[in-house]
Design an enzyme around this catalytic site. Structure first.
Site, PDB file in Angstrom:
ATOM      1  N   ARG A  27       0.849  -1.155   0.062  1.00  0.00           N
ATOM      2  CA  ARG A  27      -0.101   0.035   0.024  1.00  0.00           C
ATOM      3  C   ARG A  27       0.732   1.282  -0.033  1.00  0.00           C
ATOM      4  O   ARG A  27       0.412   2.131  -0.263  1.00  0.00           O
ATOM      5  CB  ARG A  27      -1.011  -0.030   1.224  1.00  0.00           C
ATOM      6  CG  ARG A  27      -2.122  -1.015   1.315  1.00  0.00           C
ATOM      7  CD  ARG A  27      -2.484  -1.238   2.583  1.00  0.00           C
ATOM      8  NE  ARG A  27      -3.397  -0.175   2.569  1.00  0.00           N
ATOM      9  CZ  ARG A  27      -4.978   0.128   2.462  1.00  0.00           C
ATOM     10  NH1 ARG A  27      -5.299  -1.005   1.420  1.00  0.00           N
ATOM     11  NH2 ARG A  27      -5.084   0.999   2.522  1.00  0.00           N
ATOM     12  N   TRP A  75       1.917   6.642   5.490  1.00  0.00           N
ATOM     13  CA  TRP A  75       2.274   7.081   4.237  1.00  0.00           C
ATOM     14  C   TRP A  75       1.945   8.581   4.697  1.00  0.00           C
ATOM     15  O   TRP A  75       0.726   8.963   4.744  1.00  0.00           O
ATOM     16  CB  TRP A  75       1.227   6.713   3.127  1.00  0.00           C
ATOM     17  CG  TRP A  75       1.872   7.242   1.848  1.00  0.00           C
ATOM     18  CD1 TRP A  75       2.835   6.759   1.170  1.00  0.00           C
ATOM     19  CD2 TRP A  75       1.195   8.424   1.054  1.00  0.00           C
ATOM     20  NE1 TRP A  75       3.001   7.212  -0.123  1.00  0.00           N
ATOM     21  CE2 TRP A  75       1.989   8.452  -0.033  1.00  0.00           C
ATOM     22  CE3 TRP A  75       0.313   9.303   1.543  1.00  0.00           C
ATOM     23  CZ2 TRP A  75       1.841   9.147  -1.057  1.00  0.00           C
ATOM     24  CZ3 TRP A  75       0.119  10.186   0.456  1.00  0.00           C
ATOM     25  CH2 TRP A  75       0.884  10.122  -0.741  1.00  0.00           C
ATOM     26  N   ASN A 101      -6.022   5.702   9.145  1.00  0.00           N
ATOM     27  CA  ASN A 101      -5.575   5.930   7.804  1.00  0.00           C
ATOM     28  C   ASN A 101      -6.828   6.813   7.560  1.00  0.00           C
ATOM     29  O   ASN A 101      -7.977   6.460   7.540  1.00  0.00           O
ATOM     30  CB  ASN A 101      -5.860   4.446   7.041  1.00  0.00           C
ATOM     31  CG  ASN A 101      -5.897   4.637   5.843  1.00  0.00           C
ATOM     32  OD1 ASN A 101      -5.425   5.488   5.079  1.00  0.00           O
ATOM     33  ND2 ASN A 101      -6.344   3.580   5.010  1.00  0.00           N
ATOM     34  N   GLY A 102      -6.374   7.741   6.610  1.00  0.00           N
ATOM     35  CA  GLY A 102      -7.237   8.938   6.173  1.00  0.00           C
ATOM     36  C   GLY A 102      -6.878  10.304   6.443  1.00  0.00           C
ATOM     37  O   GLY A 102      -5.717  10.382   6.839  1.00  0.00           O
ATOM     38  N   GLU A 481       0.290   5.167 -20.740  1.00  0.00           N
ATOM     39  CA  GLU A 481       0.326   4.065 -19.910  1.00  0.00           C
ATOM     40  C   GLU A 481       1.827   3.246 -19.808  1.00  0.00           C
ATOM     41  O   GLU A 481       2.258   3.230 -18.874  1.00  0.00           O
ATOM     42  CB  GLU A 481      -0.962   2.754 -20.362  1.00  0.00           C
ATOM     43  CG  GLU A 481      -0.558   1.672 -19.214  1.00  0.00           C
ATOM     44  CD  GLU A 481      -0.729   1.894 -17.665  1.00  0.00           C
ATOM     45  OE1 GLU A 481      -1.131   3.226 -17.383  1.00  0.00           O
ATOM     46  OE2 GLU A 481      -0.406   1.075 -16.806  1.00  0.00           O
ATOM     47  N   LYS A 485       4.327   3.687 -16.685  1.00  0.00           N
ATOM     48  CA  LYS A 485       4.768   2.451 -16.098  1.00  0.00           C
ATOM     49  C   LYS A 485       6.468   2.719 -15.896  1.00  0.00           C
ATOM     50  O   LYS A 485       6.909   2.503 -14.944  1.00  0.00           O
ATOM     51  CB  LYS A 485       4.833   1.231 -17.024  1.00  0.00           C
ATOM     52  CG  LYS A 485       3.409   0.460 -16.996  1.00  0.00           C
ATOM     53  CD  LYS A 485       3.082  -0.416 -15.803  1.00  0.00           C
ATOM     54  CE  LYS A 485       2.507   0.385 -14.851  1.00  0.00           C
ATOM     55  NZ  LYS A 485       0.992   0.842 -14.708  1.00  0.00           N
ATOM     56  N   GLU A 488       6.908   5.651 -13.049  1.00  0.00           N
ATOM     57  CA  GLU A 488       6.460   5.428 -11.514  1.00  0.00           C
ATOM     58  C   GLU A 488       7.308   4.425 -10.986  1.00  0.00           C
ATOM     59  O   GLU A 488       7.825   4.540  -9.725  1.00  0.00           O
ATOM     60  CB  GLU A 488       5.401   5.060 -11.473  1.00  0.00           C
ATOM     61  CG  GLU A 488       4.828   3.826 -11.948  1.00  0.00           C
ATOM     62  CD  GLU A 488       3.099   3.277 -11.878  1.00  0.00           C
ATOM     63  OE1 GLU A 488       2.766   3.973 -10.673  1.00  0.00           O
ATOM     64  OE2 GLU A 488       2.801   2.505 -12.512  1.00  0.00           O
ATOM     65  N   HIS A 504       4.257  21.010 -31.737  1.00  0.00           N
ATOM     66  CA  HIS A 504       3.726  22.460 -31.075  1.00  0.00           C
ATOM     67  C   HIS A 504       4.345  22.618 -29.735  1.00  0.00           C
ATOM     68  O   HIS A 504       3.785  23.447 -29.225  1.00  0.00           O
ATOM     69  CB  HIS A 504       2.033  22.119 -30.897  1.00  0.00           C
ATOM     70  CG  HIS A 504       1.475  21.709 -32.212  1.00  0.00           C
ATOM     71  ND1 HIS A 504       0.985  22.948 -33.008  1.00  0.00           N
ATOM     72  CD2 HIS A 504       1.076  20.699 -32.793  1.00  0.00           C
ATOM     73  CE1 HIS A 504       0.589  22.464 -33.984  1.00  0.00           C
ATOM     74  NE2 HIS A 504       0.442  20.971 -33.949  1.00  0.00           N
ATOM     75  N   LYS A 603      -0.315   1.936  -2.971  1.00  0.00           N
ATOM     76  CA  LYS A 603      -1.105   1.125  -4.078  1.00  0.00           C
ATOM     77  C   LYS A 603      -2.566   1.667  -4.110  1.00  0.00           C
ATOM     78  O   LYS A 603      -3.128   1.569  -5.115  1.00  0.00           O
ATOM     79  CB  LYS A 603      -1.295  -0.292  -3.545  1.00  0.00           C
ATOM     80  CG  LYS A 603      -1.827  -1.404  -4.384  1.00  0.00           C
ATOM     81  CD  LYS A 603      -1.075  -1.415  -5.832  1.00  0.00           C
ATOM     82  CE  LYS A 603      -2.095  -2.491  -6.628  1.00  0.00           C
ATOM     83  NZ  LYS A 603      -1.629  -2.474  -7.924  1.00  0.00           N
TER      84      LYS A 603
HETATM   85  O1  M6R Z   1      -7.066   1.397  -7.554  1.00  0.00           O
HETATM   86  P1  M6R Z   1      -7.221   2.189  -8.609  1.00  0.00           P
HETATM   87  O2  M6R Z   1      -7.465   1.647 -10.102  1.00  0.00           O
HETATM   88  O3  M6R Z   1      -8.493   3.117  -8.460  1.00  0.00           O
HETATM   89  O4  M6R Z   1      -6.091   3.273  -8.639  1.00  0.00           O
HETATM   90  C1  M6R Z   1      -5.746   4.294  -9.722  1.00  0.00           C
HETATM   91  C2  M6R Z   1      -4.424   4.845  -9.757  1.00  0.00           C
HETATM   92  O5  M6R Z   1      -4.001   5.118  -8.297  1.00  0.00           O
HETATM   93  C3  M6R Z   1      -3.404   3.723 -10.300  1.00  0.00           C
HETATM   94  O6  M6R Z   1      -3.843   3.199 -11.414  1.00  0.00           O
HETATM   95  C4  M6R Z   1      -1.958   4.329 -10.195  1.00  0.00           C
HETATM   96  O7  M6R Z   1      -1.920   5.154 -11.327  1.00  0.00           O
HETATM   97  C5  M6R Z   1      -1.005   2.969 -10.432  1.00  0.00           C
HETATM   98  N1  M6R Z   1       0.071   3.248  -9.667  1.00  0.00           N
HETATM   99  C6  M6R Z   1      -0.559   2.796 -11.804  1.00  0.00           C
HETATM  100  O8  M6R Z   1       0.383   1.956 -11.638  1.00  0.00           O
END
Ligand code: M6R
Length: 608
Positions: A27, A75, A101-102, A481, A485, A488, A504, A603
């Site tokens: 997470r 976090w 959490n929150g 995407e 990838k 990140e 542009h 996550k």
């Molecule tokens: O759990 P979710 O699909 O709602 O999450 C959305 C994004 O946080 C998630 O796709 C994030 O961009 C990933 N780290 C991408 O690999």
């Protein structure tokens, strides 16, 4: 994003909590801590850094005896990641301990109120305010007190709480942050997510918004915010604990990439029946399908990228207009939703705060919401009017791969179904598409088996500073995407551009040796993309092309080509994304990055 584990039972709590927290590491977190109640005092140990540090500090939990405890991986939101801000937090007397959490939105007002009444704070967190508020409102009855605090706090929270004068109980409560509880023969558990407890029990209860739980060693009671006891039914978790383990792969991400063929089969097969697409969960008649005037797809991150692909596929096949929004924008932009609109929210975790808020916004306006969700029983799955599950199983790596692939499949199914019912494609075309969909898993296997070639190529780019991904139409969606990838997990700066946009402005960034990955899977656009490749190559770029087997002409404009098997162009994303996932993965591995838990990322983004 923050992990909570709590235990009360007949075994030592600390090792169970450490073990559970390890299952929630995916997470994302920057510090970890535990509060263990030994029957006399509540002891807290916490530290910035990985869970390993907490394990070492407590000798695997051995130095913290006691059969009641709560633990947390933090976090950081309020205050830097350090030992003091790490959870759990005490009240001043150390008689109450809280993990959270929150985000408490009105924490500054609450802090002022408590400070005026003589309370002092040691941390910068909003969580410590909760511990002190529980102290301030404490009546001797924990459920009553928790409810009082709930009436005063604004924001999101999942909490685990211990009160020293209730030595046989632990408490849990939630609003807008995920929380489950479970029971085994040895005790009861609190957790942010199922993998933390799966080793001990498969019977879990999803705690709903504003529900409070009183856990004892051998039973649990549930209450609403009016302190009335409520009945709840457990859910049996079907998936195997091994599904959340690495099974010999070096990283979860690699394992999950390899699970994509299976994921796709499992997302497709229950919905392909008698040469037709049957999506029972849609609960839509032929007339309902014909009545849809527009789709609004709302999501974050990779799920948003799946939505961008879906725009091209649904508009192309079913000829229904599609608007795609980032959930964080949709929720505040006062979107115009007109009669006949259908909202689709997409989420792997089903807990993403912005996506959940967008769903609520759409429902508030009276529009039907379809959730494309992976985690069964998650908040989005529960609140959406209808749910189409993606059946990818637990996804642990922060960078999504198999859940994204499953989201694409869900969208393809919707597109071909709507296209057929609305008579935009012939029966023959429809049958051809079903065959092509069923070929995707084997084609992905072929691409995965080619990983050595991509690893070699990736190793040449470990020192890259900037990488650009370009493409047109669906290839632009794939580029978004592919770029995410890479950046990140490898921390290489990367951008995705619609190839026609380069001129542009962005083309000025291209210099000798800049890597440009050109995605070209749409035959109608081959020539256009080749022109863009030639333009960047003329300015010194090294061009990697990802294209279909039949597009040999691309070799005149590319320095290196990865071919993907032939499929229907509408489904090309499912194949082209595989080498791009592998590329990002191998650059990150080569650089020694923490592939499954990239820095600063979580996550499941359960806060705004
Ligand atoms: O759990 P979710 O699909 O709602 O999450 C959305 C994004 O946080 C998630 O796709 C994030 O961009 C990933 N780290 C991408 O690999």
């Amino acid at each position: 994003m923050c992990g909570i584990v709590g235990y009360i039972g007949t075994r030592q709590a600390a090792p169970i909590i450490l073990d559970g927290l390890a299952k929630l590491e995916y997470r994302g977190y920057d510090s970890a801590g535990m509060a263990i109640y030994d029957g006399e005092e509540i002891h807290i140990t916490k530290s910035v850094g990985r869970l390993k540090v907490l394990e070492e500090l407590t000798h695997g939990g051995a130095t913290m005896p006691g059969m009641i405890g709560i633990g947390h991986t933090r976090w950081a939101t309020h205050g830097a990641p350090n030992d003091i801000n790490a959870h759990p937090h005490y009240n001043s007397e150390h008689t109450i301990a809280v993990v959270h959490n929150g985000i408490i939105e009105n924490y500054l007002q609450l802090k002022k109120k408590l400070t005026d009444r003589g309370y002092e704070f040691v941390s910068e967190t909003d969580t410590e305010i909760l511990a002190q508020m529980l102290d301030y409102y404490y009546t001797g009855n924990p459920i009553e007190t928790i409810a009082k605090v709930m009436h005063r706090v604004e924001g999101s929270y999942a909490l685990g709480i211990i009160f020293a004068d209730h030595p046989d109980e632990v408490f849990a409560v939630r609003k807008d942050s995920p929380l489950i509880v479970g029971q085994s023969v040895d005790g009861c558990f609190i957790a942010s997510d199922v993998p933390a407890v799966l080793k001990y029990t498969r019977q879990v209860y999803f705690v709903e918004n504003e529900e409070i739980v009183r856990l004892r060693a051998d039973h649990m009671h549930f209450y609403n915010v009016d302190v009335e006891e409520i009945a709840k039914a457990p859910v049996t978790i079907e998936w195997d604990a091994n599904a959340a383990e690495k099974a010999g792969y070096e990283h979860f991400m690699l394992k999950e990439m390899y699970e994509q063929p299976k994921t796709i089969r499992e997302t497709l097969s229950p919905r392909l029946r008698d040469r037709d697409v049957v999506i029972d969960e849609l609960q839509m008649s032929v007339e309902d399908i014909r009545a849809v005037r527009k789709f609004h797809i709302v999501a974050c991150g990779s799920a948003y990228h799946a939505g961008v692909t879906a725009k091209y596929v649904i508009e192309g096949l079913a000829r229904i207009p599609v608007e795609v929004d980032l959930a964080s924008e949709f929720r505040y932009r006062d979107p115009i939703l007109e009669e006949g609109a259908m909202v689709i929210v997409v989420s792997q975790s089903g807990e993403t705060a912005d996506t959940l808020a967008a769903l609520r916004e759409a429902k508030k306006r009276g529009f039907p919401v379809l959730g494309i969700v992976n985690v069964v029983g998650s908040s989005i799955a529960r609140e959406a009017d209808r749910v189409m599950y993606t059946w990818a199983g637990p996804e642990i790596a922060v960078a999504t791969t198999k859940a994204y692939s499953a989201q694409l499949i869900a969208f393809y199914l919707l597109a071909v179904k709507f296209a057929k019912v609305r008579e935009q494609i012939t029966e023959k075309e429809f049958q051809g598409m079903l065959e092509e969909l069923q070929r995707l898993p084997n084609q992905i296997e072929l691409l995965l088996n080619n990983k050595g070639k991509i690893q070699k190529f990736a190793n040449r780019y470990l020192a890259a500073k900037d990488v650009f991904f370009i493409g047109r139409g669906i290839d632009y969606a794939i580029s978004l995407e592919g770029s995410l990838k890479l950046k990140e997990i490898s921390y290489v700066h990367s951008e995705a551009y619609a190839a026609g946009e380069l001129k542009h402005g962005t083309i000025s960034l291209i210099e000798e040796g800049t890597l440009v990955a050109a995605v070209s899977t749409q035959p109608d656009l081959y020539q256009k993309t080749i022109s863009n490749m030639v333009e960047v190559k003329a300015r010194g770029a090294f061009v990697l092309a990802v294209t279909n087997e039949d597009n040999r002409e691309i070799e005149r404009a590319a320095d290196y080509v990865i071919y993907i098997p032939q499929t229907n162009p509408f489904f090309a994303n499912s194949l082209a994304i595989i080498p791009l996932q592998l590329f990002g993965y191998y650059v990150a591995v080569g650089k020694g990055c923490d592939v499954d838990k990239p820095r600063n990322l979580a996550k499941s983004v359960t806060v705004e």
